[in-house]
Write an enzyme that holds these catalytic residues in place. Structure first.
Site, PDB file in Angstrom:
ATOM      1  N   THR A 104       0.835  -1.208   0.000  1.00 37.48           N
ATOM      2  CA  THR A 104       0.000   0.000   0.000  1.00 37.48           C
ATOM      3  C   THR A 104       0.866   1.253   0.000  1.00 37.48           C
ATOM      4  OG1 THR A 104      -1.672  -1.206   1.243  1.00 37.48           O
ATOM      5  CG2 THR A 104      -1.898   1.185   1.169  1.00 37.48           C
ATOM      6  N   LYS A 151      -8.414  -0.686  -4.280  1.00 42.33           N
ATOM      7  CA  LYS A 151      -8.179  -1.948  -3.558  1.00 42.33           C
ATOM      8  C   LYS A 151      -9.498  -2.720  -3.630  1.00 42.33           C
ATOM      9  CE  LYS A 151      -6.100  -4.467  -0.182  1.00 42.33           C
ATOM     10  NZ  LYS A 151      -4.750  -4.817   0.170  1.00 42.33           N
ATOM     11  N   SER A 195      -9.523  -7.185   3.540  1.00 44.11           N
ATOM     12  CA  SER A 195     -10.019  -7.686   4.822  1.00 44.11           C
ATOM     13  C   SER A 195      -9.364  -6.890   5.946  1.00 44.11           C
ATOM     14  CB  SER A 195      -9.742  -9.190   4.951  1.00 44.11           C
ATOM     15  OG  SER A 195      -8.369  -9.450   4.797  1.00 44.11           O
ATOM     16  N   ASP A 254      -6.666   0.324   3.353  1.00 45.07           N
ATOM     17  CA  ASP A 254      -5.860   0.534   2.141  1.00 45.07           C
ATOM     18  C   ASP A 254      -6.686   1.316   1.125  1.00 45.07           C
ATOM     19  OD1 ASP A 254      -3.985  -0.963   3.420  1.00 45.07           O
ATOM     20  OD2 ASP A 254      -4.040  -2.658   2.028  1.00 45.07           O
ATOM     21  N   GLU A 294      -4.173  -2.365  -6.114  1.00 46.42           N
ATOM     22  CA  GLU A 294      -3.405  -3.161  -5.149  1.00 46.42           C
ATOM     23  C   GLU A 294      -4.185  -4.436  -4.848  1.00 46.42           C
ATOM     24  OE1 GLU A 294      -2.837  -1.560  -1.176  1.00 46.42           O
ATOM     25  OE2 GLU A 294      -1.970  -3.463  -0.528  1.00 46.42           O
ATOM     26  N   GLY A 303      -2.762  -9.353   0.063  1.00 48.45           N
ATOM     27  CA  GLY A 303      -1.812 -10.431   0.389  1.00 48.45           C
ATOM     28  C   GLY A 303      -0.722 -10.568  -0.662  1.00 48.45           C
TER      29      GLY A 303
HETATM   30  N1  ADP Z   1       9.086   2.582   2.648  1.00 50.49           N
HETATM   31  C1  ADP Z   1       8.271   2.805   3.701  1.00 50.49           C
HETATM   32  N2  ADP Z   1       8.388   3.939   4.430  1.00 50.49           N
HETATM   33  C2  ADP Z   1       7.586   4.178   5.479  1.00 50.49           C
HETATM   34  N3  ADP Z   1       6.629   3.331   5.914  1.00 50.49           N
HETATM   35  C3  ADP Z   1       6.463   2.182   5.215  1.00 50.49           C
HETATM   36  C4  ADP Z   1       7.263   1.861   4.085  1.00 50.49           C
HETATM   37  N4  ADP Z   1       6.844   0.649   3.597  1.00 50.49           N
HETATM   38  C5  ADP Z   1       5.851   0.256   4.411  1.00 50.49           C
HETATM   39  N5  ADP Z   1       5.617   1.161   5.379  1.00 50.49           N
HETATM   40  C6  ADP Z   1       4.633   1.068   6.479  1.00 50.49           C
HETATM   41  O1  ADP Z   1       4.637  -0.271   6.957  1.00 50.49           O
HETATM   42  C7  ADP Z   1       3.309  -0.717   7.210  1.00 50.49           C
HETATM   43  C8  ADP Z   1       2.982  -1.910   6.309  1.00 50.49           C
HETATM   44  O2  ADP Z   1       3.061  -1.488   4.950  1.00 50.49           O
HETATM   45  P1  ADP Z   1       1.827  -1.623   3.942  1.00 50.49           P
HETATM   46  O3  ADP Z   1       2.167  -0.773   2.773  1.00 50.49           O
HETATM   47  O4  ADP Z   1       0.523  -1.358   4.612  1.00 50.49           O
HETATM   48  O5  ADP Z   1       1.952  -3.166   3.588  1.00 50.49           O
HETATM   49  P2  ADP Z   1       0.999  -4.135   2.708  1.00 50.49           P
HETATM   50  O6  ADP Z   1       0.147  -3.257   1.849  1.00 50.49           O
HETATM   51  O7  ADP Z   1       1.943  -4.982   1.951  1.00 50.49           O
HETATM   52  O8  ADP Z   1       0.205  -4.925   3.709  1.00 50.49           O
HETATM   53  C9  ADP Z   1       2.396   0.475   6.951  1.00 50.49           C
HETATM   54  O9  ADP Z   1       2.202   1.162   8.169  1.00 50.49           O
HETATM   55  C10 ADP Z   1       3.205   1.326   5.992  1.00 50.49           C
HETATM   56  O10 ADP Z   1       2.861   2.692   6.041  1.00 50.49           O
HETATM   57 MG    MG Z   2      -1.944  -3.152   1.749  1.00 47.65          MG
END
Ligand code: ADP
Ligand code: MG
Length: 237
Positions: free
Chosen positions: A23, A50, A54, A63, A123, A126
Site C-alpha cells: 500500500t 483496492k 479484509s 488501504d 493493489e 496479500g
Molecule cells: N518505505 C516505507 N516507508 C515508510 N513506511 C512504510 C514503508 N513501507 C511500508 N511502510 C509502512 O509499513 C506498514 C505496512 O506497509 P503496507 O504498505 O501497509 O503493507 P501491505 O500493503 O503490503 O500490507 C504500513 O504502516 C506502511 O505505512
Molecule cells: Mg496493503
C-alpha cells in the site's frame, strides 16, 4: 464521452506477502503519477483501488482510504466490491459470510473505473499466490485484469532473495508476467538492508526498479525512485 475502448493504463501492485509495503509503494506511485498527469489530459484522473480487502474493522485507515487519499478523484465513488471486517484471508472472510469472491465481478468493477479514469492502479490483497477461492489466487485475477504492467513489492530485508525468487518462478510457471520489483524499507532494518537489490539478479530475471527508503508516501512520490518505477511501468502501456 465513451472512453470504454480507450483503455487507460492499468498498473497492478502485488507482493511477496502481507505487511511488506504494497500500500505504501502503491500510494507513492499514485501520488507521483497524479503529479505528472495534467488535469486536462482526458479522463477523470489517476486513481488507486483496492478491490478486495479484509481487516476493515475501524482500527486504522483502510488501504482503500489510503489509496483514495493519494488519488486525484475521490475514491468513495468506487466502493470496493469485497470488503471484510475480520483480519483474515479474504477468501476465508468471504466463506464465513456465505459468499464467494467472484473474479469476474472484480474485473467488471475495475474496468468500469478504468473507463472513466486517466490511469488506474490496483493493489491486490496479500501475496501474488494468496488464495481468493478454490483453485483461484491473485495470480488468476492478474491474468483476468489484463493490466498494462505488474509490479512485485518485497521488503528490503533478510529472506527476500528466497521470497522474490520463489514468487517470480511461480509467476512464470503460471504465465503471469511481472515487469518489475520494488523493495521497500522495513520498519526494523537488518544488516541485509541496502544489499538485496544488487543480489536479486541471482534469483530472478525480473528487473529491480527501485528501493524505497523509509519515508512518508508524499515524500517518496517526489523522489527519483518513484519516477523511475513509473517510467518503466508506463512504458508498457
Ligand atoms: N518505505 C516505507 N516507508 C515508510 N513506511 C512504510 C514503508 N513501507 C511500508 N511502510 C509502512 O509499513 C506498514 C505496512 O506497509 P503496507 O504498505 O501497509 O503493507 P501491505 O500493503 O503490503 O500490507 C504500513 O504502516 C506502511 O505505512
Ligand atoms: Mg496493503
Amino acid at each position: 464521452m465513451n472512453r470504454a475502448m480507450s483503455r487507460a493504463p492499468l498498473l497492478v501492485v502485488t507482493g511477496t506477502g502481507t505487511g511488506i509495503g504494497k500500500t505504501h509503494v502503491a500510494a507513492s506511485l499514485v501520488r507521483a503519477w497524479a503529479a505528472r498527469t495534467p488535469a486536462s489530459g482526458g479522463g477523470l484522473g489517476i486513481v488507486g483501488l483496492k478491490p478486495i480487502e479484509s481487516g476493515v474493522d475501524g482500527s486504522g485507515p483502510t488501504d482503500w482510504e489510503t489509496l483514495g487519499q493519494a488519488s486525484t478523484f475521490h475514491v468513495t465513488r468506487f466502493r470496493p466490491p469485497y470488503m471484510y471486517a475480520l483480519p483474515i484471508s479474504p477468501h476465508l472472510a468471504a466463506r464465513q459470510r456465505g459468499e464467494a469472491i467472484e473474479l469476474a465481478n472484480v474485473k467488471e468493477w475495475v474496468d468500469g473505473v478504468r473507463a472513466d479514469a486517466t490511469g488506474v492502479l490496483v493493489e491486490l490483497p496479500g501475496g501474488l499466490f494468496s488464495p481468493l477461492g478454490p483453485g483461484e489466487s491473485n495470480a488468476s485475477l492478474v491474468q483476468l485484469l489484463e493490466p498494462s504492467a505488474v509490479v512485485l513489492v518485497a521488503p528490503d530485508r533478510l529472506g527476500v532473495l528466497h521470497d522474490v525468487g520463489a514468487a517470480t518462478r511461480a509467476a512464470r510457471s503460471a504465465s503471469v508476467a511481472i515487469n518489475g520489483i520494488v523493495l521497500s524499507a522495513p520498519e526494523q532494518p537488518d544488516t541485509s538492508g541496502g544489499t538485496n537489490a544488487a543480489e536479486l539478479p541471482l534469483v530472478t530475471d525480473v528487473p529491480v526498479l527501485a528501493t524505497f527508503r523509509r519515508a512518508p508516501a508524499q515524500e517518496l512520490a517526489r523522489e527519483p525512485e518513484a519516477a523511475r518505477v513509473l517510467d518503466a511501468l508506463l512504458a508498457r502501456s
